[in-house]
Design a protein around this motif. Sequence first.
Motif, mmCIF file in Angstrom:
data_model
loop_
_atom_site.group_PDB
_atom_site.id
_atom_site.type_symbol
_atom_site.label_atom_id
_atom_site.label_comp_id
_atom_site.label_asym_id
_atom_site.label_seq_id
_atom_site.Cartn_x
_atom_site.Cartn_y
_atom_site.Cartn_z
ATOM 1 N N UNK A 117 6.346 -4.595 5.320
ATOM 2 C CA UNK A 117 7.140 -4.499 4.247
ATOM 3 C C UNK A 117 6.341 -3.497 3.155
ATOM 4 N N UNK A 118 7.141 -2.704 2.502
ATOM 5 C CA UNK A 118 6.933 -1.894 1.693
ATOM 6 C C UNK A 118 5.849 -2.642 0.359
ATOM 7 N N UNK A 119 4.714 -2.049 0.132
ATOM 8 C CA UNK A 119 3.911 -2.973 -0.610
ATOM 9 C C UNK A 119 4.570 -3.273 -2.317
ATOM 10 N N UNK A 120 5.200 -2.684 -2.468
ATOM 11 C CA UNK A 120 6.039 -2.959 -3.763
ATOM 12 C C UNK A 120 7.042 -4.372 -3.430
ATOM 13 N N UNK A 121 7.157 -4.739 -2.550
ATOM 14 C CA UNK A 121 7.725 -5.981 -1.992
ATOM 15 C C UNK A 121 6.845 -7.299 -2.107
ATOM 16 N N UNK A 122 5.491 -6.830 -1.866
ATOM 17 C CA UNK A 122 4.517 -8.088 -1.834
ATOM 18 C C UNK A 122 3.721 -7.824 -3.233
ATOM 19 N N UNK A 123 3.920 -7.204 -4.170
ATOM 20 C CA UNK A 123 3.385 -7.033 -5.468
ATOM 21 C C UNK A 123 2.072 -6.297 -5.351
ATOM 22 N N UNK A 124 1.795 -5.203 -4.291
ATOM 23 C CA UNK A 124 0.560 -4.748 -4.173
ATOM 24 C C UNK A 124 0.621 -3.323 -3.958
ATOM 25 N N UNK A 125 1.485 -2.646 -4.711
ATOM 26 C CA UNK A 125 1.897 -1.410 -4.774
ATOM 27 C C UNK A 125 1.008 -0.403 -5.812
ATOM 28 N N UNK A 126 0.545 -1.171 -6.680
ATOM 29 C CA UNK A 126 -0.146 -0.305 -7.616
ATOM 30 C C UNK A 126 -1.992 -0.451 -7.773
ATOM 31 N N UNK A 127 -2.641 0.716 -7.288
ATOM 32 C CA UNK A 127 -4.151 0.570 -7.259
ATOM 33 C C UNK A 127 -4.480 -0.307 -6.098
ATOM 34 N N UNK A 128 -5.626 -0.768 -6.206
ATOM 35 C CA UNK A 128 -6.420 -1.488 -5.314
ATOM 36 C C UNK A 128 -6.857 -2.970 -5.832
ATOM 37 N N UNK A 129 -7.177 -3.538 -4.872
ATOM 38 C CA UNK A 129 -7.935 -5.150 -5.300
ATOM 39 C C UNK A 129 -9.410 -4.772 -5.670
ATOM 40 N N UNK A 130 -9.944 -4.936 -6.752
ATOM 41 C CA UNK A 130 -11.454 -4.850 -7.077
ATOM 42 C C UNK A 130 -12.200 -6.287 -7.163
ATOM 43 N N UNK A 131 -13.439 -5.998 -7.282
ATOM 44 C CA UNK A 131 -14.239 -7.313 -7.266
ATOM 45 C C UNK A 131 -13.761 -8.159 -8.464
ATOM 46 N N UNK A 132 -13.371 -7.695 -9.401
ATOM 47 C CA UNK A 132 -13.121 -8.554 -10.748
ATOM 48 C C UNK A 132 -11.511 -8.859 -10.671
ATOM 49 N N UNK A 133 -10.637 -8.493 -9.563
ATOM 50 C CA UNK A 133 -9.440 -8.767 -9.660
ATOM 51 C C UNK A 133 -9.148 -10.269 -9.154
ATOM 52 N N UNK A 134 -8.087 -10.909 -9.703
ATOM 53 C CA UNK A 134 -7.768 -12.099 -9.395
ATOM 54 C C UNK A 134 -6.428 -12.251 -8.660
ATOM 55 N N UNK A 135 -6.007 -11.028 -8.039
ATOM 56 C CA UNK A 135 -4.831 -11.376 -7.312
ATOM 57 C C UNK A 135 -5.069 -10.717 -5.839
ATOM 58 N N UNK A 136 -3.850 -10.849 -5.253
ATOM 59 C CA UNK A 136 -4.221 -10.436 -3.767
ATOM 60 C C UNK A 136 -2.825 -10.688 -2.936
ATOM 61 N N UNK A 137 -2.828 -10.777 -1.629
ATOM 62 C CA UNK A 137 -1.724 -10.936 -0.795
ATOM 63 C C UNK A 137 -1.379 -12.454 -0.996
#
Length: 436
Positions: free
Chosen positions: A85-105
């Motif tokens: 799927x296009x990343x926008x459809x799974x909520x991961x279309x903006x930037x990248x996951x960083x070590x401080x991030x709390x989101x993911x797939x």
Amino acid sequence: MDIRLLILGVCLAIKCVGFSQNSERPNILIFFTDDQGYADVGVYGAEGFETPHLDDLASEGLKFTNFYVPANVCTPSRAALLTGKYPIKVGLHSGVVSPYSTHGLEPEEITLAEVLKEGGYATSIIGKWHLGHEERYMPYNQGFDEFYGVPYSNDMDSYYYKHNDFQSPPLPFYRNEKIIGEGVDQRYLTKMYTEEAVKQIEERNTEKSFFMYVAHNMPHEPLYVSEKFEGKSDLGLYGDVIMELDWSMGQIVKALKEEGIYENTIIIFTSDNGPRIGSAKPLRGMKAETWEGGHRVPGIISWPNNIPKNEVINAVVSTLDLFPTLLDIAGIREMPNLDGRNIKKFLSNPSKLELQDEPIFFYGRNGEMEAVRYGKWKLHIAKARGWNKKKDGSFPVSLYDLDIDISESTDVSKQHSEIVEKLKKLIKEFENSLKY
């Protein structure tokens, strides 16, 4: 009951054929590099280094000249590969996951690994994950039986993020759910991943087909190479790194042949996005940009006795097409709500079959729509990166004929206003179809 598992189980029960757990179905191996440019392979015009094993793979299969990823940075590109799927459809279309991030797939998303695992495949990821490092996002909770590698990019090793005063830890190295090392010597990452891939191939139960996702950290900066390849190329460290990645492919192919399963393995080689310091010649742009250099990447597919050898394919294909195609190859006829096309028949006979044009949408690193390609035409409507606003003013809507202008150098929007309007309509229709 987990609704995701219920949907997946129903889908498999209805759509699958030939689900006996045997080795007749092909093994699937995806070799995914990080920030490797369009021209960073010998058969794509590499300069200053050689890639004999990747070149051999191309001679054994199909080399794609219009192969795309639907994102120009790590996290969204990997999300697209594994979800179809296009990343926008799974909520991961903006930037990248960083070590401080709390989101993911999110766990409710169905991955390629999950479907293949449910269908009887052994599944493993070796290398970089980068789709969330909290427990519920990790590979072993997303369909992978085995995980050997790191949760995010190698440049995030002990990195200090000044904007939010966050000190990331030494890069954790996992085997399945357990951290087995921290701040590993990155000179040996490529070697370690390669040795693990070979080991898994040698130890596989031949009664069970496997899906192996080899996601190398290199050539993402900072660059590292083992002593054996240091000074190997004429280009310097970057060339050395690519040559070690090429060696990695060679070792994996050798292991497949020695185990007698090469003929029954489909191998897919590509990169997650365009280069940061490598070459995308003759394309314009680079990583994090929606010019061709950010999204068009080298793409090679080999499957002995099933697809032709040594053919150059000019049809437009993307990593979104891999999910539905591989499901069909594995005996799963379809999955709902995927954005790619099943191109299995085309792969078998590309000289006689023609792929119907489908639009490819390009999102900027900021998550905003910036361009669309349809057929030979590519329309740019915005540019967050890759455009000097202070020098050149506001970005103008621009149209390029990629058949004759692969470098996107001549804007022909004024000569083809009807094409501009047609492509703008495609963008509007796609964005209206999204459910935020």
